[in-house]
Design an enzyme around this catalytic site. Structure first.
Site, PDB file in Angstrom:
ATOM      1  CB  THR A 530      -3.874   0.370  -1.935  1.00  0.00           C
ATOM      2  OG1 THR A 530      -2.984  -0.734  -2.098  1.00  0.00           O
ATOM      3  CG2 THR A 530      -3.082   1.539  -1.368  1.00  0.00           C
ATOM      4  CG  PHE A 532      -4.699   5.642  -2.647  1.00  0.00           C
ATOM      5  CD1 PHE A 532      -3.419   5.897  -3.115  1.00  0.00           C
ATOM      6  CD2 PHE A 532      -5.315   4.470  -3.047  1.00  0.00           C
ATOM      7  CE1 PHE A 532      -2.772   5.008  -3.961  1.00  0.00           C
ATOM      8  CE2 PHE A 532      -4.677   3.563  -3.890  1.00  0.00           C
ATOM      9  CZ  PHE A 532      -3.393   3.842  -4.346  1.00  0.00           C
TER      10      PHE A 532
END
Ligand code: PEP
Ligand code: MN
Length: 625
Positions: A530, A532
């Site tokens: 992921t 961010f």
């Protein structure tokens, strides 16, 4: 032994226990571990455990089964973080220490320090007192070398590490350096160990040439027993029958030490191999095996180095290694941070100038979410993480100044973009000041002892169910209960006390709420990352900016998007992401989100900016970082 204290213990009872322990000749360490208050007591006292168990306020007494006590993980279950200025060894980010074997001159040290800093080293090494096999070899510049190290720190901001070979050098070490190293040849020089224990500076303790892990930990015990807990263990190869490398690098020492001790572990692949070509492969392996850092010899002119030239990397090779480590680290849940020092300086500056004392960063959900982990990995412990109930709350609190930064996920490699946050990026006038990519490993978490068979309900956010689709399809009778974040899911099951309730979340969340992992790594594809972004009201003033994020819309005519993208192509700007989102209230019209590999605030980008403004209806720079 470990004295576990009763929850309701009074201060008077605690004082009484401490004074009895002191009287009996124990070294005492008071700490809080996993919500329990404990006192660690180490010494030669002859009283039985039952004597201490009978003291008011003591719940139970556990003996430490190993010969080393203060360094034992039994005494201290959490990892020790050794702080060296702005750098933390043993935290979320990997610490790279680099520099020449020996300080040879001011020019040599400054040249190498600037090179290693440029490529991402956060501490500088260099010997001033060299323990050499032959008395006729170069012995180091001694105090002159230490003075040069202090100048290097002044000029580059890098903390400096050097070897101490005798207690007589202690005062000089205090004056000039940040970390003292006890070399392999001195690992069992007990007077030296006691001395570095007393001077209190962080210590790199190298493993002796033919020492067992237990002997090495006993040496660390000497330092801790003198009151200095700031010890970093450094494996640098041991002597075996194998002559092809200078020593044999014992990489298995990393996982062995990680279970035995709470102290950080770093690897020195330079002395371990003795051969330049072998250093990078072993450095990569060390990070993959879970090392907290590396100590690497680098020299700009190794052919003329006064010691260990053959094992010293050229600065460029060191740079390439750092790029490889940057890719490897997230796989094992860590980060190489190329902006480590600049970032620390900028955060420190902000804290001092806005008077708030400490900077705060909002992240989604409870402690133990992946957003929390991203926050910790990006800022370390320098910034306080603040849980937020929603993504919107993060943007709002950053806007109002209630917090200084926000950490929001924007994209996952399996489930795609997190559109809500793309829309907020457009809506709020905030800057992207950084990014961080985290490998996401999902675990099925339940009450200790819970089994797959009894599971009825699974709690996690819908996005996580998507990332674990294959695993969940094998259990189609389970009810999937959507919740707002992974850590809340674990918190909730911990309070329901129903063994049929499980959660999908990180290992960290399981630890925080005292739950157990039932099944490890249940994400469909292990390549689950992921990305961010870090948002703030103002850009963090830091080093070179590699990437920029832009938003634009175009007119609705043939080739409109092509005209914009052509500008990037003609200016040799690499585009690494293109995403479109519907414009609210304008059906079938789109906003484009673009990431490019350039600094949009640089002078050279100015003409490109003019062209982009001309070819777009709406144009906004989200940030350069
Ligand atoms: C050094 O780091 O330069 C050194 C001499 O290391 P070791 O003590 O591991 O041989
Ligand atoms: Mn050396």
């Amino acid at each position: 032994m470990i004295l576990v204290l009763e929850k309701e213990i009074t201060q008077d009872q605690k004082n009484n226990i401490r004074s009895i322990l002191f009287r009996e000749g124990y070294i005492v360490r008071e700490m809080s571990e996993a919500g329990q208050n404990i006192i660690g007591a180490v010494g030669k006292g002859d009283k039985k455990a039952s004597f201490f168990e009978a003291l008011p306020g003591v719940a139970k007494v556990v003996s430490i089964s190993t010969s080393f006590k203060l360094v034992s993980r039994q005494l201290h279950t959490e990892n020790t973080r050794v702080q060296v200025g702005d750098v933390v060894v043993g935290g979320e980010r990997i610490t790279i220490i680099a520099g020449p074997c020996a300080i040879e001159s001011r020019d040599q040290a400054m040249t190498i320090a600037r090179e290693v800093k440029r490529y991402g080293a956060v501490l500088f090494r260099g010997g001033a007192f060299k323990p050499r096999t032959s008395p006729y070899s170069f012995q180091g510049l001694q105090e002159e070398g230490l003075k040069i190290l202090a100048e290097v720190r002044e000029a580059t901001g890098l903390g400096v590490v050097t070897e101490i070979t005798s207690p007589a050098q202690a005062d000089m070490m205090m004056k000039y350096v940040d970390v003292v190293q006890v070399g392999a040849r001195n690992m069992q020089n007990f007077e030296l160990l006691k001395c570095v224990g007393r001077i209190g500076k962080p210590v790199v303790l190298k493993r002796g040439l033919s020492s067992t892990i237990e002997e090495w930990l006993m040496s660390a015990e000497y330092i801790l027993s003198e009151g200095n807990d700031n010890v970093i263990l450094c494996e640098r190869g041991i002597r075996t029958f194998e002559p092809y490398t200078r020593n044999t690098l014992d990489l298995s020492a990393i996982p062995v030490l990680k279970t035995l001790t709470h102290l950080p572990v770093i690897i020195d692949p330079s002395h371990a191999t003795g051969i330049r070509e072998k250093v990078s492969p072993m450095a990569r392996a060390a990070i993959a095996a879970g090392a907290d850092g590396l100590m690497i010899e680098v020299h700009h002119d190794p052919d003329h180095a006064l010691s260990d030239g053959a094992q010293s990397l050229y600065p460029k090779q060191f740079g390439q290694l750092m790029r490889d480590l940057y890719v490897i680290a997230p796989v094992v849940g860590k980060q190489i941070d190329f902006d480590y020092l600049d970032k620390a300086k900028a955060v420190d500056y902000l804290s001092r100038t806005n008077g708030s004392g400490i900077q705060r960063a909002a992240f989604l959900g409870e402690m133990g979410t992946f957003s929390h982990k991203a926050c910790m990995q990006y800022f370390g412990t320098q910034v306080a993480g603040v849980p937020a109930p929603s993504f919107k709350a993060i943007f709002e609190t950053v806007k109002t100044g209630e917090v200084d930064f926000g950490v929001v996920p924007v994209e996952n490699s399996l489930s795609g973009s997190i559109h809500e946050n793309y829309d907020f990026l457009l809506e709020y006038d905030l800057k992207i000041i950084g990014e961080i990519k985290l490998r996401i490993i999902h675990h099925l978490i339940g009450h200790p002892g819970a089994k797959l068979d009894g599971i009825k309900r699974v709690l996690s956010p819908p996005l996580i169910f998507q990332q674990c689709r294959q695993f969940l399809e094998q259990h189609s009778d389970w009810e999937l209960v959507p919740v707002k974040d992974t850590a809340s899911a674990v918190k909730e099951i911990s309070t329901t006390k129903n063994p049929g309730d499980v959660a999908i979340a990180s290992k960290e969340a399981a630890d925080i709420y005292g739950m157990a992992v039932i099944e490890e790594g249940i994400e469909t594809n292990p390549r689950n990352f992921t990305r961010f972004v870090i948002i703030g009201a103002h850009p963090l003033d830091k080093g070179p900016r590699r990437k920029s994020s832009l938003i634009f819309s175009t007119g609705n005519q043939p080739g409109a998007l092509y005209e914009v993208l052509k500008i990037f192509a003609e200016n040799s700007i690499n585009m690494v992401k293109l995403e479109s989102r519907p414009i609210h209230g304008k059906p079938w019209e789109y906003m484009f989100y673009v990431d490019i590999e350039t600094d949009s605030e640089s002078e050279t980008f100015r003409p490109v900016l003019d062209q982009l403004n001309e070819k777009t209806d709406y144009f906004k720079i989200l940030g350069s970082y």
